[in-house]
Write an enzyme that holds these catalytic residues in place. Structure first.
Site, PDB file in Angstrom:
ATOM      1  N   CYS A 174      -0.555   4.279   2.217  1.00 52.24           N
ATOM      2  CA  CYS A 174      -0.176   3.970   3.600  1.00 52.24           C
ATOM      3  C   CYS A 174       1.258   4.250   3.922  1.00 52.24           C
ATOM      4  O   CYS A 174       1.721   4.919   5.000  1.00 52.24           O
ATOM      5  CB  CYS A 174      -0.537   2.626   3.972  1.00 52.24           C
ATOM      6  N   ASP A 175       2.308   3.794   3.188  1.00 55.45           N
ATOM      7  CA  ASP A 175       3.443   3.902   3.629  1.00 55.45           C
ATOM      8  C   ASP A 175       4.509   4.459   2.699  1.00 55.45           C
ATOM      9  O   ASP A 175       5.652   4.667   3.162  1.00 55.45           O
ATOM     10  CB  ASP A 175       4.264   2.052   3.448  1.00 55.45           C
ATOM     11  N   CYS A 184       0.961  -1.315   0.097  1.00 57.08           N
ATOM     12  CA  CYS A 184      -0.055   0.132  -0.108  1.00 57.08           C
ATOM     13  C   CYS A 184       0.876   1.253  -0.002  1.00 57.08           C
ATOM     14  O   CYS A 184       1.457   1.696   0.976  1.00 57.08           O
ATOM     15  CB  CYS A 184      -1.119  -0.032   1.286  1.00 57.08           C
TER      16      CYS A 184
END
Ligand code: NDP
Length: 303
Positions: A134-135, A131
């Site tokens: 997200c990261d 992701c």
């Protein structure tokens, strides 16, 4: 007994729907699954869920569940094994136990697909991620590789250039499956380069990712590509196997919704990653859960 609302799934979509439904006195029953909490249970730091500067994924899910329980939601820890949406009240089975309900929210989510590389899971969270949204933030000033050739890979490659100094897309074919506009955006981005006809055969590094080993699919020649991050964008698998003969699903298996959260069966609603290959965020899933609950409430009131 016929329930007003059964919610299948206990990720952000299911739990947000449950809290709203419980407060609306719909006495919701959540069938939580044998691995409750959804994808955030496999996540460490979450820094983008509204209201939390930094919270661990499992802790966030525990808080969401506590909130749903506080307002009276009942839970069953088990997997739905069969459903009958052909007539109302609908029937939902958990093993041999039958549950009847006037409305259903399907919020069973999806799972990222992984490559199955020898060191992929060991280095998950240490440079390997599925992701970018997200990261990506953790890869400021670093070099990253992204695998895949669909819209997700293009979108995430472009997103990662905000942080990374260099983004290399590795694709197993010589053309991308992504839409033309997404491809053009990718080719025009000076920070992105593409390695065609290549498959990743392993991810390298002891404590953290230091590179990937790739194989040319035509010649079989192996080489190494140094990087500090490997992002997978090879698709997601929605948890829809038990619904496929009851609800319309698209070619990837995602539930088809119309008019926001309605499925092909009146009284059955869908929320979260089970119908959403596009946004795939916990906050979005929670929002979809609330929308589905409000739609279910309206549907019940009209009956
Ligand atoms: P897709 O299934 O469209 O693409 C997956 C990609 O990964 C393909 O290029 C595929 O290669 C590759 N792949 C699959 N398995 C492997 C493997 N084992 N090894 C190497 N490569 C592999 O998934 P997406 O997540 O990109 O998209 C899913 C859906 O969501 C699509 O309908 C897409 O259009 C949509 N979407 C829309 C967005 C938007 O509108 N903004 C954003 C993101 C997604 P191959 O081609 O060789 O099979």
């Amino acid at each position: 007994m016929v329930h007003k609302l059964i919610i299948i799934g206990s990720g952000p979509a299911g739990l947000a729907a449950a809290t709203y439904a419980a407060r609306a006195e719909m006495q919701p029953l959540v069938i939580a699954g044998t691995k409750p909490g959804g994808q955030l249970m496999d996540t460490t730091e979450v820094g983008n869920f509204p209201g939390f500067v930094n919270i661990q994924g499992p802790e966030l899910m525990a808080k969401m569940r506590e909130q749903a329980e506080h307002f009276g939601t009942k839970f069953i820890e088990g997997d739905v094994t069969k459903v009958d949406f052909s007539k109302r009240p609908f029937t939902v089975w958990v093993g041999d136990a039958e549950h009847h309900t006037d409305s259903v929210i399907v919020a069973t989510g999806a799972q990222a697909k992984w490559l199955g590389l020898p060191n992929e899971q060991r280095l998950r969270g240490a440079g390997v991620s599925a992701c970018a949204t997200c990261d990506g933030f953790f890869f400021k000033g670093k070099e990253v590789v992204i695998v895949g050739g669909g819209d997700t890979a293009m979108e995430e490659a472009n997103f990662l250039t905000k942080f990374a100094t260099k983004v290399t897309v590795i694709h197993r074919k010589d053309t991308f499956a992504a839409s033309k506009i997404m491809q053009e955006r990718t080719f025009a981005n000076p920070k992105i380069s593409v390695i065609w006809n290549s498959q990743i055969v392993d991810v390298l590094g002891e404590q953290a990712v230091t590179g990937v080993k790739i194989k040319d699919v035509n010649t079989g020649a192996e080489s190494e590509c140094p990087c500090q991050g490997l992002f997978l964008a090879i698709g997601h698998k929605p948890a829809t196997d038990i619904f496929k003969d009851q609800l319309s699903v698209d070619s990837h298996g995602f539930i088809v919704v119309t008019n926001f959260t309605n499925t092909s069966v009146l009284g059955v609603f869908a929320a979260g990653d089970v119908h959403d290959p596009r946004y795939r965020q916990a906050g979005v899933a929670a929002g979809f859960g609330i929308m589905a609950m409000l739609d279910a409430e309206k549907f019940l009131a009209a009956q």
